[in-house]
Write a protein that holds these residues in place. Structure first.
Motif: not given
Length: 238
Positions: A1-29
């Motif tokens: 049987m052919a060797e099955r391949k899988f994606g790399d493990p995703v380690g040290n990662w936690t699903p992020p928060e949903r976006p929602g900041p009231e304001r995101i500041d830059g220099s020009y905008v």
């Protein structure tokens, strides 16, 4: 049987928060959560300069201020897409909107879309920085993938995606129907391992020293981001 391949493990990662900041500041905008009572009148006035900005969007142009306000009230109430007004810090006025959408913390994927820049904001440092702020927030929040999609016939949008360092990933044929017309959708994306190089490219381009006394750039953003691209858009070559 052919060797099955899988994606790399995703380690040290936690699903992020949903976006929602009231304001995101830059220099020009800065990005402010879209509040129709605060932003709609200025945006409607700015948009009136060119009805062509609505060509590839599924809504607009709007007959009058009340029609625009009704649309604004509707989209501002949602959380996906999550709309932000784009405020030019030089003038303090809103000159466009954009949103986070297709927000999928479990997969670590997020998109920027519904981008609509009035003529006063187009082709400016502020406009470029606005997109950078969306990208920066997403990767710093822990997202693994940042997406951009557009009508495949919208070459300026495809050109912008590549300029921002987002790699071409193909075209979904007959993806949807917009204003009674077929839309093939072109896909672009950047992933988290590309973020450090992207951040350096944007910050180099946005730095005041990158512009001469007349406001002309010394280095182009496209030149700075080109080495980051995994694949380039064939529609832009030649």
């Amino acid at each position: 049987m052919a060797e099955r391949k899988f994606g790399d493990p995703v380690g040290n990662w936690t699903p992020p928060e949903r976006p929602g900041p009231e304001r995101i500041d830059g220099s020009y905008v800065r990005l402010e959560r879209f509040q129709p009572a605060r932003h709609a009148e200025a945006l409607h006035a700015a948009n009136m300069m060119d009805d062509g900005i609505w060509g590839y969007l599924p809504y607009g142009p709007f007959a009058d201020r009340d029609a625009y306000r009704a649309w604004a009230d509707g989209v501002a109430a949602g959380s996906d897409p999550l709309f932000y007004a784009i405020i030019d810090t030089a003038t303090g006025r809103a000159g466009g909107v954009a949103s986070f959408l297709r927000i999928d913390p479990k997969a670590g994927s997020i998109e920027v879309g519904h981008i609509n820049l009035a003529p006063v904001l187009q082709k400016s440092r502020a406009a470029t920085e606005a997109i950078y702020l969306f990208i920066r927030w997403a990767f710093e929040a822990g997202y693994r993938r940042f997406e951009w999609k557009c009508d495949a016939l919208n070459l300026p949008s495809r050109r912008a995606a590549e300029r921002y360092g987002l790699s071409y990933e193909g075209v979904f044929r007959q993806a949807t129907v917009v204003k009674g017309r077929n839309r093939d959708t072109a896909w672009f994306a950047a992933i988290d391992k590309e973020w450090p190089a992207l951040r350096n490219a944007f910050e180099t381009w946005l730095a005041p020293g990158n512009f001469d006394g007349t406001g002309q750039q010394r280095q182009s953003l496209a030149d700075l981001t080109r080495p980051i691209l995994v694949t380039r858009d064939p529609a832009l070559q030649g």
